[in-house]
Enzyme design. Structure first.
Site, short mmCIF file in Angstrom:
data_model
loop_
_atom_site.label_atom_id
_atom_site.label_comp_id
_atom_site.label_asym_id
_atom_site.label_seq_id
_atom_site.Cartn_x
_atom_site.Cartn_y
_atom_site.Cartn_z
N TYR A 1 -1.89 -1.07 10.41
CA TYR A 1 -1.96 -1.26 8.95
C TYR A 1 -0.69 -0.71 8.30
CZ TYR A 1 -3.77 -1.08 4.16
OH TYR A 1 -3.95 -1.25 2.79
N SER B 1 0.87 -1.18 0.00
CA SER B 1 0.00 0.00 0.00
C SER B 1 0.90 1.22 0.00
CB SER B 1 -0.85 0.00 1.27
OG SER B 1 -1.47 1.25 1.45
N LYS C 1 2.11 -2.90 6.22
CA LYS C 1 2.39 -2.72 4.80
C LYS C 1 3.87 -2.34 4.57
CE LYS C 1 -1.65 -3.82 3.15
NZ LYS C 1 -1.86 -5.01 2.30
P1 NAP Z 1 -11.59 -6.15 0.74
O1 NAP Z 1 -12.61 -5.63 -0.24
O2 NAP Z 1 -11.91 -6.10 2.18
O3 NAP Z 1 -11.17 -7.65 0.30
C1 NAP Z 1 -10.28 -8.39 1.07
C2 NAP Z 1 -10.64 -9.86 0.98
O4 NAP Z 1 -9.71 -10.61 1.78
C3 NAP Z 1 -12.04 -10.16 1.49
O5 NAP Z 1 -12.70 -11.07 0.63
C4 NAP Z 1 -11.77 -10.78 2.84
O6 NAP Z 1 -12.78 -11.67 3.31
C5 NAP Z 1 -10.47 -11.52 2.57
N1 NAP Z 1 -9.77 -11.88 3.81
C6 NAP Z 1 -9.74 -11.19 4.97
N2 NAP Z 1 -9.03 -11.86 5.88
C7 NAP Z 1 -8.60 -13.00 5.31
C8 NAP Z 1 -7.84 -14.12 5.75
N3 NAP Z 1 -7.37 -14.18 7.02
N4 NAP Z 1 -7.59 -15.13 4.88
C9 NAP Z 1 -8.08 -15.08 3.62
N5 NAP Z 1 -8.82 -14.07 3.15
C10 NAP Z 1 -9.08 -13.03 3.99
O7 NAP Z 1 -10.20 -5.35 0.56
P2 NAP Z 1 -9.59 -4.57 -0.71
O8 NAP Z 1 -9.87 -3.13 -0.56
O9 NAP Z 1 -9.94 -5.26 -1.96
O10 NAP Z 1 -8.03 -4.76 -0.40
C11 NAP Z 1 -7.28 -5.84 -0.92
C12 NAP Z 1 -5.82 -5.62 -0.59
O11 NAP Z 1 -5.40 -4.34 -1.11
C13 NAP Z 1 -5.52 -5.56 0.91
O12 NAP Z 1 -4.27 -6.17 1.16
C14 NAP Z 1 -5.46 -4.07 1.19
O13 NAP Z 1 -4.68 -3.77 2.32
C15 NAP Z 1 -4.82 -3.58 -0.09
N6 NAP Z 1 -5.04 -2.15 -0.34
C16 NAP Z 1 -6.31 -1.67 -0.47
C17 NAP Z 1 -6.48 -0.31 -0.74
C18 NAP Z 1 -7.85 0.29 -0.92
O14 NAP Z 1 -7.96 1.53 -1.01
N7 NAP Z 1 -8.91 -0.48 -0.99
C19 NAP Z 1 -5.37 0.54 -0.86
C20 NAP Z 1 -4.10 -0.01 -0.72
C21 NAP Z 1 -3.94 -1.36 -0.46
P3 NAP Z 1 -13.93 -11.04 4.31
O15 NAP Z 1 -14.69 -10.06 3.47
O16 NAP Z 1 -14.76 -12.23 4.69
O17 NAP Z 1 -13.20 -10.41 5.45
#
Ligand code: NAP
Length: 258
Positions: A162, A147, A166
């Site tokens: 967080y 991130s 990261k």
């Molecule tokens: P999201 O919509 O919450 O999706 C994350 C997925 O991971 C969900 O399906 C979740 O399941 C699953 N998960 C959570 N804990 C887990 C575990 N212990 N084992 C296996 N699966 C698990 O998040 P996102 O926004 O797409 O983010 C995805 C990645 O990008 C993350 O690493 C996040 O830190 C990174 N990121 C996101 C952003 C942003 O702005 N969105 C920015 C920078 C980086 P549940 O729904 O059941 O919990």
């Protein structure tokens, strides 16, 4: 090799953790559009299956698995099932992650540990288990979802666990890239800025004023769309990036420039 063919992922097997929704689902769809068969290990099997079924409409094979990336036994079982079904693993995207907005002075050890376990230890466990297979199979590409929070402190929300997790992912990426280059395993990371997913939607729903803090300092004056990570995921997964390892790619509309 023709430059467009170097992006082709036909006959490649890709695992994208936490791809039941959000950025993972978008990147898994991108890899499938480039021809890869897709495995989705997610803690939520029902949603993982829905995403896998949708991706299979693109004409690739898919497999949804229930897996908690923090549980070593789950991760080992997941890798075994992928090998049983597909024989090898070419691509791993370590995407599963969570964020907790809690003031540092109030944070319980449990909350701290949960974020570090999923975001950092989960990346290590999946990388280690998959790398063992990649070593036997003459290499592969691992892509960690870091991130911009590895580099900057987000404002105004407090999220020290967080940000620390990261920063760990980015440095783990470089360390594994250095160690595993001899096995032809490339390890790179994508560092997104603010992207429109359920993770950020939940934060914005509770605190709508935060949008102003997130968008105003972004030179491109908007949040990213999940599908805007498809291209970079295919690039890092494919031969198109064959001399690239240990790199952290900021995809953030310019947020980290200021
Ligand atoms: P999201 O919509 O919450 O999706 C994350 C997925 O991971 C969900 O399906 C979740 O399941 C699953 N998960 C959570 N804990 C887990 C575990 N212990 N084992 C296996 N699966 C698990 O998040 P996102 O926004 O797409 O983010 C995805 C990645 O990008 C993350 O690493 C996040 O830190 C990174 N990121 C996101 C952003 C942003 O702005 N969105 C920015 C920078 C980086 P549940 O729904 O059941 O919990």
């Amino acid at each position: 090799m023709n430059v467009l063919s170097s992006f082709n992922l036909e006959n490649k097997i890709a695992i994208v953790t936490g791809a039941a929704r959000g950025l993972g689902e978008a990147m898994a769809t991108g890899l499938a559009e480039a021809g890869a068969d897709i495995v989705i290990p997610d803690i939520n099997y029902k949603e993982a299956k829905k995403a896998a079924d949708k991706i299979s409409e693109l004409g690739v094979d898919t497999l949804a698995l229930k897996c908690d990336v923090t549980e070593k036994s789950d991760v080992q079982e997941m890798v075994k099932k992928v090998i049983d079904e597909f024989d090898r693993i070419d691509i791993l995207i370590n995407n599963a992650g969570i964020c907790k907005n809690i003031a540092a002075e109030e944070m319980s050890l449990k909350d701290w540990q949960e974020v570090i376990d999923i975001n950092l230890t989960g990346v290590f466990l999946c990388s280690q288990a998959v790398a063992k297979e990649m070593i036997d199979n003459n290499g592969g590409s691992i892509i960690n979802i870091s991130s911009m929070s590895a580099e900057i402190v987000n404002y105004p929300q407090p999220q020290c666990s967080y940000n620390a997790s990261k920063a760990g992912v980015s440095q783990l990426t470089k360390s594994l890239a250095a160690e595993w280059a001899k096995y032809d395993i490339r390890v790179n990371a994508i560092a997104p800025g603010y992207m429109k997913t359920e993770l950020t939607a939940e934060i914005l729903e509770k605190n709508p004023e935060r949008k102003e803090y997130w968008i105003e300092p972004t030179p491109m004056k908007r949040m990213g769309k999940p599908e805007e990570l498809k291209g970079v995921a295919v690039y890092l997964a494919s031969e198109a990036s064959s001399f690239m390892t240990g790199n952290i790619m900021n995809i953030d509309g310019g947020y980290t420039l200021y």
